[in-house]
Design an enzyme around this catalytic site. Structure first.
Site, short mmCIF file in Angstrom:
data_model
loop_
_atom_site.label_atom_id
_atom_site.label_comp_id
_atom_site.label_asym_id
_atom_site.label_seq_id
_atom_site.Cartn_x
_atom_site.Cartn_y
_atom_site.Cartn_z
N PRO A 9 21.02 -6.16 63.66
CA PRO A 9 19.56 -6.30 63.64
C PRO A 9 19.00 -7.21 64.73
O PRO A 9 19.57 -8.25 65.04
CB PRO A 9 19.27 -6.88 62.24
CG PRO A 9 20.57 -7.41 61.75
CD PRO A 9 21.64 -6.59 62.40
N ASN A 10 17.89 -6.77 65.25
CA ASN A 10 17.08 -7.49 66.24
C ASN A 10 17.65 -7.48 67.66
O ASN A 10 16.99 -7.91 68.59
CB ASN A 10 16.79 -8.94 65.79
CG ASN A 10 16.04 -8.97 64.48
OD1 ASN A 10 15.00 -8.33 64.35
ND2 ASN A 10 16.56 -9.67 63.49
N ARG A 17 13.23 -11.72 72.28
CA ARG A 17 13.93 -12.88 71.72
C ARG A 17 13.99 -14.02 72.74
O ARG A 17 13.64 -13.86 73.90
CB ARG A 17 15.31 -12.47 71.22
CG ARG A 17 15.18 -11.45 70.08
CD ARG A 17 16.47 -11.15 69.41
NE ARG A 17 16.87 -12.21 68.46
CZ ARG A 17 17.94 -12.12 67.67
NH1 ARG A 17 18.71 -11.04 67.73
NH2 ARG A 17 18.25 -13.09 66.85
N TYR A 22 19.38 -15.89 74.55
CA TYR A 22 19.93 -14.54 74.66
C TYR A 22 19.90 -13.96 76.07
O TYR A 22 20.38 -12.84 76.28
CB TYR A 22 19.20 -13.60 73.68
CG TYR A 22 19.47 -13.99 72.23
CD1 TYR A 22 20.75 -13.89 71.69
CD2 TYR A 22 18.45 -14.50 71.42
CE1 TYR A 22 21.01 -14.26 70.39
CE2 TYR A 22 18.71 -14.88 70.11
CZ TYR A 22 19.99 -14.75 69.60
OH TYR A 22 20.26 -15.13 68.31
N ASN A 73 28.83 -6.61 67.32
CA ASN A 73 27.96 -7.78 67.20
C ASN A 73 27.11 -7.56 65.95
O ASN A 73 26.10 -6.86 66.01
CB ASN A 73 27.07 -7.94 68.43
CG ASN A 73 26.24 -9.22 68.36
OD1 ASN A 73 26.13 -9.84 67.29
ND2 ASN A 73 25.66 -9.63 69.47
N ALA A 76 22.60 -11.17 62.69
CA ALA A 76 22.43 -12.07 61.53
C ALA A 76 23.30 -11.66 60.34
O ALA A 76 23.66 -12.51 59.51
CB ALA A 76 20.96 -12.11 61.12
N GLU A 97 34.87 -9.02 67.17
CA GLU A 97 33.51 -9.50 66.90
C GLU A 97 32.99 -10.18 68.17
O GLU A 97 33.72 -10.96 68.80
CB GLU A 97 33.58 -10.51 65.74
CG GLU A 97 32.27 -11.20 65.40
CD GLU A 97 32.46 -12.29 64.34
OE1 GLU A 97 33.57 -12.40 63.74
OE2 GLU A 97 31.50 -13.05 64.11
N HIS A 99 29.44 -12.12 70.16
CA HIS A 99 28.08 -12.69 70.09
C HIS A 99 27.65 -13.06 71.49
O HIS A 99 28.45 -13.58 72.29
CB HIS A 99 28.06 -13.95 69.21
CG HIS A 99 28.47 -13.65 67.81
ND1 HIS A 99 27.64 -13.06 66.89
CD2 HIS A 99 29.65 -13.83 67.17
CE1 HIS A 99 28.27 -12.88 65.75
NE2 HIS A 99 29.51 -13.33 65.90
N ARG A 106 24.88 -23.67 67.34
CA ARG A 106 23.49 -23.49 66.92
C ARG A 106 23.28 -24.00 65.49
O ARG A 106 24.01 -24.86 65.04
CB ARG A 106 23.11 -22.01 67.09
CG ARG A 106 23.24 -21.56 68.56
CD ARG A 106 22.88 -20.11 68.74
NE ARG A 106 21.50 -19.86 68.36
CZ ARG A 106 21.01 -18.64 68.11
NH1 ARG A 106 21.79 -17.58 68.23
NH2 ARG A 106 19.76 -18.50 67.77
#
Ligand code: DQA
Length: 142
Positions: A9-10, A17, A22, A73, A76, A97, A99, A106
């Site tokens: 998502p997003n 963003r 990012y 990825n 969230a 995985e 990111h 963070r």
């Protein structure tokens, strides 16, 4: 060899963003970068993005059935989706995985990944290069 590159998502709205976190690529540019990096590593990347947990799970089932390697990825969903974790756990081929940011540097809620325990490894913090590095790692695994 085919690789499925799934994005949660997003990530489809990277243009909106925080670019300090990012970077400056929108999702279309990121997808192009991933496809080009995949070709360099000898893969044919099928890059997909969805905001829907249901859709991501159905793509993971598709990858499990076809024994397709996955670079993922989960965005969230990384931090709380046990349903996605269970679907990742069903994969037969390697899964990595990724990111864009480094979630461990963070907010505290990003320090937990419910996905990391069922993947071969996690790469984060290198922006789009996280995907390129994951493709290199995947090539070494296969
Ligand atoms: C992310 C990190 C997650 O914490 C966040 O929710 C995202 C993107 C990353 O690529 O850095 O949406 O997965």
């Amino acid at each position: 060899m085919k690789v499925l590159v799934l994005n949660g998502p997003n990530l489809g709205r990277l243009d909106l963003r925080n670019s300090a976190i990012y970077g400056d690529m929108d999702f279309a540019a990121l997808a192009d970068f991933i496809r080009k990096s995949a070709t360099e590593s000898g893969f044919d990347a099928d890059v997909r993005q969805s905001d829907s947990e249901t859709q991501l799970i159905s793509w993971l089932h598709e990858a499990a059935d076809a024994k397709t390697p996955v670079i993922f990825n989960p965005a969230a969903f990384t931090h709380y989706s046990y349903a996605i974790r269970d679907a990742v756990d069903m994969l037969k081929a390697p899964v990595i995985e990724v990111h864009l940011s480094n979630p461990l540097s963070r907010e505290e809620f990003r320090h937990t990944s419910v996905i990391s325990g069922v993947v071969h490894g996690t790469i984060g913090g290198f922006g789009p290069d996280s995907y390129r590095l994951a493709l290199i790692a995947l090539k070494a695994l296969i």
